[in-house]
Write an enzyme that holds these catalytic residues in place. Structure first.
Site, PDB file in Angstrom:
ATOM      1  N   GLU A 242       0.153  12.527   8.073  1.00 45.13           N
ATOM      2  CA  GLU A 242       1.510  12.435   8.613  1.00 45.13           C
ATOM      3  C   GLU A 242       2.044  13.804   9.018  1.00 45.13           C
ATOM      4  O   GLU A 242       2.507  13.988  10.143  1.00 45.13           O
ATOM      5  CB  GLU A 242       2.439  11.803   7.566  1.00 45.13           C
ATOM      6  CG  GLU A 242       3.847  11.562   8.076  1.00 45.13           C
ATOM      7  CD  GLU A 242       4.710  10.837   7.060  1.00 45.13           C
ATOM      8  OE1 GLU A 242       5.543  10.026   7.491  1.00 45.13           O
ATOM      9  OE2 GLU A 242       4.538  11.080   5.857  1.00 45.13           O
ATOM     10  N   ARG A 382       2.876  -2.421   0.062  1.00 45.90           N
ATOM     11  CA  ARG A 382       2.814  -2.876   1.446  1.00 45.90           C
ATOM     12  C   ARG A 382       1.385  -3.130   1.906  1.00 45.90           C
ATOM     13  O   ARG A 382       0.472  -2.382   1.580  1.00 45.90           O
ATOM     14  CB  ARG A 382       3.462  -1.812   2.344  1.00 45.90           C
ATOM     15  CG  ARG A 382       3.569  -2.192   3.789  1.00 45.90           C
ATOM     16  CD  ARG A 382       4.330  -1.117   4.539  1.00 45.90           C
ATOM     17  NE  ARG A 382       4.326  -1.358   5.981  1.00 45.90           N
ATOM     18  CZ  ARG A 382       4.875  -0.544   6.854  1.00 45.90           C
ATOM     19  NH1 ARG A 382       5.480   0.556   6.456  1.00 45.90           N
ATOM     20  NH2 ARG A 382       4.828  -0.818   8.144  1.00 45.90           N
ATOM     21  N   ARG A 421      -3.943   1.856 -16.666  1.00 51.12           N
ATOM     22  CA  ARG A 421      -5.122   1.370 -17.382  1.00 51.12           C
ATOM     23  C   ARG A 421      -5.391   2.155 -18.664  1.00 51.12           C
ATOM     24  O   ARG A 421      -6.192   1.740 -19.482  1.00 51.12           O
ATOM     25  CB  ARG A 421      -6.347   1.456 -16.470  1.00 51.12           C
ATOM     26  CG  ARG A 421      -6.386   0.364 -15.422  1.00 51.12           C
ATOM     27  CD  ARG A 421      -7.792   0.122 -14.887  1.00 51.12           C
ATOM     28  NE  ARG A 421      -7.798  -1.036 -14.003  1.00 51.12           N
ATOM     29  CZ  ARG A 421      -8.177  -1.021 -12.744  1.00 51.12           C
ATOM     30  NH1 ARG A 421      -8.576   0.108 -12.202  1.00 51.12           N
ATOM     31  NH2 ARG A 421      -8.171  -2.113 -12.010  1.00 51.12           N
TER      32      ARG A 421
END
Length: 450
Positions: A242, A382, A421
Site C-alpha cells: 500500500e 473481510r 492458540r
C-alpha cells in the site's frame, strides 16, 4: 565408465569420522551434550552407525547414562541389536578412539559429508523434474528453491521427524523458561502487556492484525517491526503493498524520533526536530529492516525473497487483500474470496517453512459499523473465513474516539486478542499518539477484568 565402477560408487561419507565420533561419545559422556545439537541420525551414512547414534540421542533426551554397556542394552530393547556383530562393533569403536579431544572435528566432517549427500539428492530430484517435464519452469524453480532452502536450514522438507528428537529441545527450552533465563516463548513485540497475552511473537506463527481503515494498524505493525529489529538484532522483512518505501521511512523516523509526521513530511522542521531526526537516523541505521514496496508481490515471491535473508526474525505484510494471486491475476466476488483464502494458507505455510513469525495485516468488513458496539469480531474478517482458520493469533485494533468524538478515551486504543492458540484472549489498552504514528503501553492492573 565400467559397470563395476558405477556399482561401486557411493555417496560422500567418511567411515572413519563416523566411527571416531561414536567412539568418543561412548568413552566420554561429557562430550555428548556438545554433539547432540550438532548432529542428527540421518547425518550418518552407515546404517549401523546411524542406529547407534539414534540410540544415544534418545538416551540423552531422557538423561540416561551413556556408555558401551548401557547403549548395547538400549539397542536390545529397541530391536537394533545384532547378536553376532553389535557388541563387538561397540567395543571396536571404543578401542579405536583413545580420546574424545577431537570429537568436534569428527562432527564437522560428518556434517560436511551429510550436506554433500543432501545436495546430490536435491540435484537429482531437480534434474528429474526437468527431464520429466513436471510442471512449468516457474513451478520447477520454486520447488528447486524450496529444496535448497530446506538444506540450508539443516532439515529435510519431506522427512518425518521422530518425536524422540523433539523431546530434548522442548525440555531444554522449558527448563530455561522455568529458570527465568527466557522471559518469552517468542520475540518481544515491544508492548509488554501484548506479549504477556500472546507470549511474544512465536516462530512459525501467522499473526493476523486486522482493523477498519484509519485505526492505525500499519503504524502498529511498523512499531512492532522496529521494536523487534532494535531488541533482537535480527533481520525484519517488511512487504508494503500500500505505502511506498519513502512513506514507510517517514513513519519509522517519526515514530523513533518522536517527530511530528506533518512537519517531517513537509520539511518544516525546527532545530530540535533536526536533532531528533539525526538521532533517529542513527538508530535506524543500526537495524536490519528490509523493505519491499512492490504492489504485485505474491506469497511465493515473498517466500523466495525471505529465504535469501540470513538471520531473519520477523516478516510483516501490509496487507492481505492487496496481495496478488500466484498468477498475478485480479479476482472479484467469490473468486476473489477463494484467492484470499489461498493466499492466507500460503502465508501460514511460509511461516512454518521460514520458522519465523509472520504478521499480516487485514481489512475488516463494514459489518461492525452497523452494530451499536463497534468493536470488531472474528466474523468481520473481510473476504474469507479461512483467514481466521489459518491464523494462529488474530488481533484487532479499535479506538472508541474514531466513532465518538466526545469519547473520554481520547487516543486510547484497544488491542483485542480475539484468537490465540497459545493462551487466553482479551483486551489490552494502548496509547495512540497520532502525530508520531506510534503506540505505547498503558499501565494497567492485571487483577482487573481485561
Amino acid at each position: 565408465m565400467a559397470i563395476d565402477e558405477l556399482l561401486s560408487r557411493q555417496m560422500p561419507h567418511s567411515l572413519e569420522a563416523e566411527q571416531a565420533a561414536l567412539g568418543a561419545l561412548l568413552i566420554d559422556a561429557d562430550c555428548v551434550k556438545d554433539v547432540m545439537d550438532k548432529l542428527q541420525p540421518d547425518d550418518f551414512y552407515i546404517q549401523q552407525n546411524r542406529d547407534i547414534f539414534e540410540t544415544i540421542y534418545t538416551m540423552f533426551s531422557y538423561s540416561r547414562a551413556i556408555d558401551g554397556v548401557t547403549v548395547a542394552e538400549e539397542m536390545q530393547k529397541n530391536g537394533t541389536f545384532n547378536q553376532d556383530t553389535t557388541r563387538s562393533y561397540l567395543i571396536q569403536l571404543m578401542e579405536m578412539t583413545p580420546t574424545s579431544a577431537n570429537v568436534m572435528e569428527y562432527v564437522n566432517i560428518i556434517r560436511d559429508k551429510s550436506l554433500l549427500r543432501s545436495l546430490a539428492k536435491a540435484a537429482g530430484e531437480i534434474s528429474g523434474m526437468v527431464q520429466e517435464g513436471l510442471g512449468e519452469a516457474g513451478a520447477i524453480l520454486e520447488a528447486a528453491e524450496q529444496k535448497v532452502y530446506a538444506i540450508r536450514r539443516g532439515r529435510s522438507s519431506q522427512d518425518m521427524v521422530p518425536i524422540a528428537q523433539l523431546i530434548k529441545p522442548f525440555l531444554d527450552r522449558l527448563n530455561a523458561l522455568a529458570a527465568g533465563k527466557l522471559d518469552l516463548a517468542g520475540l518481544p513485540s515491544g508492548f509488554s502487556y501484548v506479549d504477556r497475552k500472546i507470549h511474544g511473537l512465536n516462530k512459525s506463527d501467522l499473526i493476523l492484525l486486522a482493523a477498519r481503515p484509519g485505526m492505525g494498524k500499519s503504524s502498529f505493525a511498523l512499531n512492532i517491526a522496529l521494536n523487534v529489529a532494535k531488541q533482537t538484532q535480527k533481520t525484519v522483512a517488511v512487504f508494503s503493498l500500500e505505502m511506498s518505501r519513502e512513506q514507510l521511512l517517514i513513519r519509522l523516523m517519526a515514530s523513533e524520533g518522536l517527530i511530528d509526521l506533518g512537519a517531517l513530511s513537509t520539511g518544516r522542521l525546527n532545530s530540535t526536530d533536526w536533532g531528533k531526526l539525526t538521532q533517529a537516523a542513527r538508530v535506524l541505521r543500526q537495524t536490519d529492516i528490509r523493505i519491499d514496496d512492490n504492489p504485485m508481490l505474491t506469497a511465493a515471491d515473498m517466500n523466495a525473497k525471505c529465504r535469501r535473508l540470513d538471520n531473519l526474525g520477523l516478516v510483516v505484510i501490509d496487507y492481505l487483500q492487496l496481495m496478488s494471486s500466484a498468477g498475478g491475476r485480479s479476482y472479484a466476488g467469490e473468486n476473489r474470496q477463494q484467492a484470499v483464502s489461498d493466499m492466507s494458507r500460503m502465508l501460514k505455510i511460509m511461516a512454518k517453512e521460514l520458522n519465523v513469525p509472520v504478521v499480516c495485516l487485514s481489512q475488516l468488513s463494514r459489518a461492525n459499523e452497523k452494530r451499536e458496539d463497534k468493536r470488531p469480531m472474528l466474523s468481520d474478517l473481510r473476504d474469507s473465513g479461512a483467514i481466521e482458520q489459518d491464523a494462529d493469533i488474530v488481533m484487532f485494533l479499535y479506538r472508541e474516539d474514531y466513532y465518538r468524538e466526545e469519547s473520554e478515551n481520547r487516543n486510547i486504543a484497544e488491542c483485542i486478542v480475539a484468537k490465540n492458540r497459545h493462551g487466553e484472549t482479551g483486551k489490552i489498552p494502548l496509547r495512540w499518539t497520532p502525530e508520531y504514528t506510534t503506540f505505547s503501553t498503558v499501565e494497567m492492573r492485571f487483577d482487573e477484568d481485561e
